[in-house]
Design a protein around this motif. Structure first.
Motif, PDB file in Angstrom:
ATOM      1  N   VAL A  95       0.837  -1.210   0.000  1.00 31.39           N
ATOM      2  CA  VAL A  95       0.000   0.000   0.000  1.00 31.39           C
ATOM      3  C   VAL A  95       0.869   1.255   0.000  1.00 31.39           C
ATOM      4  CG1 VAL A  95      -1.682   1.315   1.341  1.00 31.39           C
ATOM      5  CG2 VAL A  95      -1.977  -1.151   1.036  1.00 31.39           C
ATOM      6  N   GLU A  96       1.930   1.256   0.773  1.00 29.22           N
ATOM      7  CA  GLU A  96       2.829   2.415   0.812  1.00 29.22           C
ATOM      8  C   GLU A  96       3.445   2.670  -0.564  1.00 29.22           C
ATOM      9  OE1 GLU A  96       6.883   3.990   3.093  1.00 29.22           O
ATOM     10  OE2 GLU A  96       5.969   2.089   3.659  1.00 29.22           O
ATOM     11  N   PHE A  97       3.815   1.587  -1.250  1.00 24.18           N
ATOM     12  CA  PHE A  97       4.363   1.728  -2.598  1.00 24.18           C
ATOM     13  C   PHE A  97       3.335   2.376  -3.521  1.00 24.18           C
ATOM     14  CE2 PHE A  97       5.267   0.343  -6.904  1.00 24.18           C
ATOM     15  CZ  PHE A  97       6.646   0.464  -7.003  1.00 24.18           C
ATOM     16  N   GLY A  98       2.104   1.880  -3.472  1.00 20.97           N
ATOM     17  CA  GLY A  98       1.060   2.408  -4.346  1.00 20.97           C
ATOM     18  C   GLY A  98       0.698   3.850  -4.051  1.00 20.97           C
ATOM     19  N   ILE A  99       0.743   4.231  -2.779  1.00 25.92           N
ATOM     20  CA  ILE A  99       0.387   5.594  -2.397  1.00 25.92           C
ATOM     21  C   ILE A  99       1.519   6.573  -2.710  1.00 25.92           C
ATOM     22  CG2 ILE A  99       0.013   7.071  -0.373  1.00 25.92           C
ATOM     23  CD1 ILE A  99      -1.813   4.908   0.712  1.00 25.92           C
ATOM     24  N   SER A 100       2.751   6.140  -2.510  1.00 23.84           N
ATOM     25  CA  SER A 100       3.881   7.047  -2.717  1.00 23.84           C
ATOM     26  C   SER A 100       4.272   7.172  -4.186  1.00 23.84           C
ATOM     27  CB  SER A 100       5.084   6.570  -1.898  1.00 23.84           C
ATOM     28  OG  SER A 100       5.521   5.289  -2.339  1.00 23.84           O
ATOM     29  N   ARG A 101       3.899   6.195  -5.010  1.00 26.25           N
ATOM     30  CA  ARG A 101       4.270   6.226  -6.431  1.00 26.25           C
ATOM     31  C   ARG A 101       3.039   5.927  -7.284  1.00 26.25           C
ATOM     32  NH1 ARG A 101      10.107   3.371  -7.115  1.00 26.25           N
ATOM     33  NH2 ARG A 101      10.155   4.861  -8.829  1.00 26.25           N
ATOM     34  N   PRO A 102       2.052   6.814  -7.250  1.00 28.69           N
ATOM     35  CA  PRO A 102       0.765   6.521  -7.894  1.00 28.69           C
ATOM     36  C   PRO A 102       0.838   6.322  -9.399  1.00 28.69           C
ATOM     37  CG  PRO A 102       0.906   8.835  -7.235  1.00 28.69           C
ATOM     38  CD  PRO A 102       2.056   8.144  -6.606  1.00 28.69           C
ATOM     39  N   ARG A 156      -5.049  -3.291  -3.095  1.00 23.39           N
ATOM     40  CA  ARG A 156      -5.263  -2.504  -4.314  1.00 23.39           C
ATOM     41  C   ARG A 156      -6.429  -1.546  -4.138  1.00 23.39           C
ATOM     42  NH1 ARG A 156      -5.346  -5.811  -9.793  1.00 23.39           N
ATOM     43  NH2 ARG A 156      -3.232  -6.163  -9.000  1.00 23.39           N
ATOM     44  N   GLY A 157      -7.498  -2.019  -3.496  1.00 20.67           N
ATOM     45  CA  GLY A 157      -8.654  -1.154  -3.272  1.00 20.67           C
ATOM     46  C   GLY A 157      -8.317   0.028  -2.389  1.00 20.67           C
ATOM     47  N   GLY A 158      -7.483  -0.201  -1.383  1.00 23.75           N
ATOM     48  CA  GLY A 158      -7.082   0.896  -0.512  1.00 23.75           C
ATOM     49  C   GLY A 158      -6.315   1.967  -1.260  1.00 23.75           C
ATOM     50  N   VAL A 159      -5.401   1.546  -2.142  1.00 22.04           N
ATOM     51  CA  VAL A 159      -4.617   2.505  -2.928  1.00 22.04           C
ATOM     52  C   VAL A 159      -5.517   3.292  -3.867  1.00 22.04           C
ATOM     53  CG1 VAL A 159      -2.807   2.752  -4.672  1.00 22.04           C
ATOM     54  CG2 VAL A 159      -2.493   1.158  -2.764  1.00 22.04           C
ATOM     55  N   ILE A 160      -6.406   2.591  -4.574  1.00 27.85           N
ATOM     56  CA  ILE A 160      -7.291   3.261  -5.528  1.00 27.85           C
ATOM     57  C   ILE A 160      -8.208   4.253  -4.807  1.00 27.85           C
ATOM     58  CG2 ILE A 160      -9.224   2.894  -7.123  1.00 27.85           C
ATOM     59  CD1 ILE A 160      -7.891   0.230  -7.890  1.00 27.85           C
ATOM     60  N   ALA A 173      -6.566   6.813   8.765  1.00 27.32           N
ATOM     61  CA  ALA A 173      -7.253   5.762   9.512  1.00 27.32           C
ATOM     62  C   ALA A 173      -7.935   4.767   8.583  1.00 27.32           C
ATOM     63  CB  ALA A 173      -8.274   6.378  10.464  1.00 27.32           C
ATOM     64  N   LEU A 174      -8.295   5.205   7.375  1.00 22.25           N
ATOM     65  CA  LEU A 174      -8.912   4.305   6.400  1.00 22.25           C
ATOM     66  C   LEU A 174      -8.020   3.098   6.145  1.00 22.25           C
ATOM     67  CD1 LEU A 174     -10.854   3.529   4.013  1.00 22.25           C
ATOM     68  CD2 LEU A 174      -9.361   4.930   2.569  1.00 22.25           C
ATOM     69  N   LEU A 175      -6.737   3.350   5.956  1.00 23.32           N
ATOM     70  CA  LEU A 175      -5.811   2.272   5.627  1.00 23.32           C
ATOM     71  C   LEU A 175      -5.625   1.319   6.801  1.00 23.32           C
ATOM     72  CD1 LEU A 175      -3.188   4.388   3.659  1.00 23.32           C
ATOM     73  CD2 LEU A 175      -5.138   3.100   2.758  1.00 23.32           C
ATOM     74  N   THR A 176      -5.565   1.877   8.007  1.00 22.26           N
ATOM     75  CA  THR A 176      -5.427   1.032   9.190  1.00 22.26           C
ATOM     76  C   THR A 176      -6.647   0.141   9.382  1.00 22.26           C
ATOM     77  OG1 THR A 176      -4.052   2.702  10.270  1.00 22.26           O
ATOM     78  CG2 THR A 176      -5.055   1.022  11.684  1.00 22.26           C
ATOM     79  N   VAL A 177      -7.826   0.734   9.232  1.00 22.77           N
ATOM     80  CA  VAL A 177      -9.069  -0.033   9.397  1.00 22.77           C
ATOM     81  C   VAL A 177      -9.178  -1.095   8.309  1.00 22.77           C
ATOM     82  CG1 VAL A 177     -11.592   0.110   9.297  1.00 22.77           C
ATOM     83  CG2 VAL A 177     -10.302   1.822  10.585  1.00 22.77           C
ATOM     84  N   ARG A 179      -6.723  -2.533   6.656  1.00 24.70           N
ATOM     85  CA  ARG A 179      -5.747  -3.593   6.920  1.00 24.70           C
ATOM     86  C   ARG A 179      -6.236  -4.529   8.009  1.00 24.70           C
ATOM     87  NH1 ARG A 179      -0.773  -1.465   9.817  1.00 24.70           N
ATOM     88  NH2 ARG A 179      -2.259  -1.707  11.523  1.00 24.70           N
ATOM     89  N   GLU A 180      -6.747  -3.975   9.103  1.00 28.94           N
ATOM     90  CA  GLU A 180      -7.199  -4.819  10.206  1.00 28.94           C
ATOM     91  C   GLU A 180      -8.449  -5.613   9.830  1.00 28.94           C
ATOM     92  OE1 GLU A 180      -5.341  -5.433  12.937  1.00 28.94           O
ATOM     93  OE2 GLU A 180      -3.965  -4.230  11.711  1.00 28.94           O
ATOM     94  N   SER A 181      -9.284  -5.061   8.953  1.00 26.79           N
ATOM     95  CA  SER A 181     -10.437  -5.809   8.460  1.00 26.79           C
ATOM     96  C   SER A 181      -9.973  -7.000   7.623  1.00 26.79           C
ATOM     97  CB  SER A 181     -11.343  -4.900   7.613  1.00 26.79           C
ATOM     98  OG  SER A 181     -11.875  -3.849   8.393  1.00 26.79           O
ATOM     99  N   MET A 182      -8.930  -6.785   6.827  1.00 27.12           N
ATOM    100  CA  MET A 182      -8.350  -7.869   6.043  1.00 27.12           C
ATOM    101  C   MET A 182      -7.802  -8.957   6.952  1.00 27.12           C
ATOM    102  SD  MET A 182      -5.052  -9.067   5.289  1.00 27.12           S
ATOM    103  CE  MET A 182      -4.008  -7.638   5.547  1.00 27.12           C
ATOM    104  N   VAL A 183      -7.049  -8.552   8.000  1.00 28.87           N
ATOM    105  CA  VAL A 183      -6.472  -9.517   8.931  1.00 28.87           C
ATOM    106  C   VAL A 183      -7.575 -10.319   9.609  1.00 28.87           C
ATOM    107  CG1 VAL A 183      -5.164  -9.776  11.082  1.00 28.87           C
ATOM    108  CG2 VAL A 183      -4.362  -8.195   9.317  1.00 28.87           C
TER     109      VAL A 183
END
Length: 242
Positions: A95-102, A156-160, A173-177, A179-183
């Motif tokens: 996710v960090e890769f996708g957000i930092s290099r869109p 991928r959905g989080g990045v988009i 907080a969207l990304l944290t939530v 990720r934890e929903s995925m886990v």
């Protein structure tokens, strides 16, 4: 990286010039004239090496995948022994890769060439390795293939979603939530001991994860049949009931 893309090769210079333009101004900035000027070459060199702009963007995507895989493989050496934390760190890295290099992330997702496909498969192998370690340790609550799909889809959905949201409305907080929903969707609150848990699905998932790729005990046909049976058993009752 192929021999033709060594650091001082004309092809590599063109790719790096195109990547810089892409990340600075988007795909519209990657014109053959602009790339040639940035690489210190004439436009015909681009056609000679890549055919056209689409071919150049495919090469840029392949270069991006190579960088991405290098980071993922380096992370494997630093991953915690806890497979759930390893899952979290792997998801965060993607996710960090996708957000930092869109712009690069978008080009990589659109690429369809053989080189990018091979790199994509290499990335999937790392993901499936993480999922298999979860299963072997008794953490996995769904089938391995479904778990891998959930992990991919949420990342991928989080990045988009992040990039489609106006900057002033983005909330980390969207990304944290997410990720934890995925886990929560793919792992149990506590690891299970398959032999003592009711139902065959957890035992099948753990046994399938522990099976070696090759064994002298079973023939190839027997191994395929066993994996088919375990896959069917692992999927039975894999999703938690509402």
């Amino acid at each position: 990286m192929s021999i033709r893309d060594t650091a001082d090769s004309p092809r590599r210079r063109i790719i790096e010039a195109a990547l810089e333009l892409l990340e600075g101004g988007g795909s519209d900035a990657v014109s053959t004239r602009a790339v040639a000027a940035a690489a210190g070459m004439q436009p015909p060199a681009i056609y000679r090496h890549f055919g056209d702009k689409d071919g150049l963007l495919e090469a840029v995507a392949e270069h991006g995948y190579a960088q991405f895989l290098e980071t993922k493989r380096a992370q494997l050496d630093l991953s915690p022994k806890d497979p759930v934390e390893e899952l979290r760190r792997g998801w965060d890295m993607v996710v960090e890769f996708g957000i930092s290099r869109p712009e690069l992330f978008a080009v990589m997702n659109r690429a369809t060439g053989s080189g990018t496909d091979a790199a994509h498969q290499a990335g999937l192998e790392i993901l499936h390795g993480r999922v298999r370690r979860l299963a072997a340790a008794g953490w996995l609550r769904v089938d391995e293939e479904l778990a891998a799909q959930i992990i991919q889809a949420t990342g991928r959905g989080g990045v988009i979603t992040w990039h489609s949201t106006p900057a002033e409305r983005r909330n980390p907080a969207l990304l944290t939530v997410l990720r934890e929903s995925m886990v929560a969707a793919v792992t149990r609150a506590e690891p299970t001991v398959p032999a003592t848990e009711s139902g065959p699905a957890p035992a099948a998932r753990a046994l399938r994860a522990a099976l070696p790729d090759d064994t002298d005990v079973l023939s190839d046909a027997e191994q395929r049949l066993l994996r088919e049976w375990l896959t069917r058993l692992a999927a039975d009752g894999g999703m938690p009931q509402a």
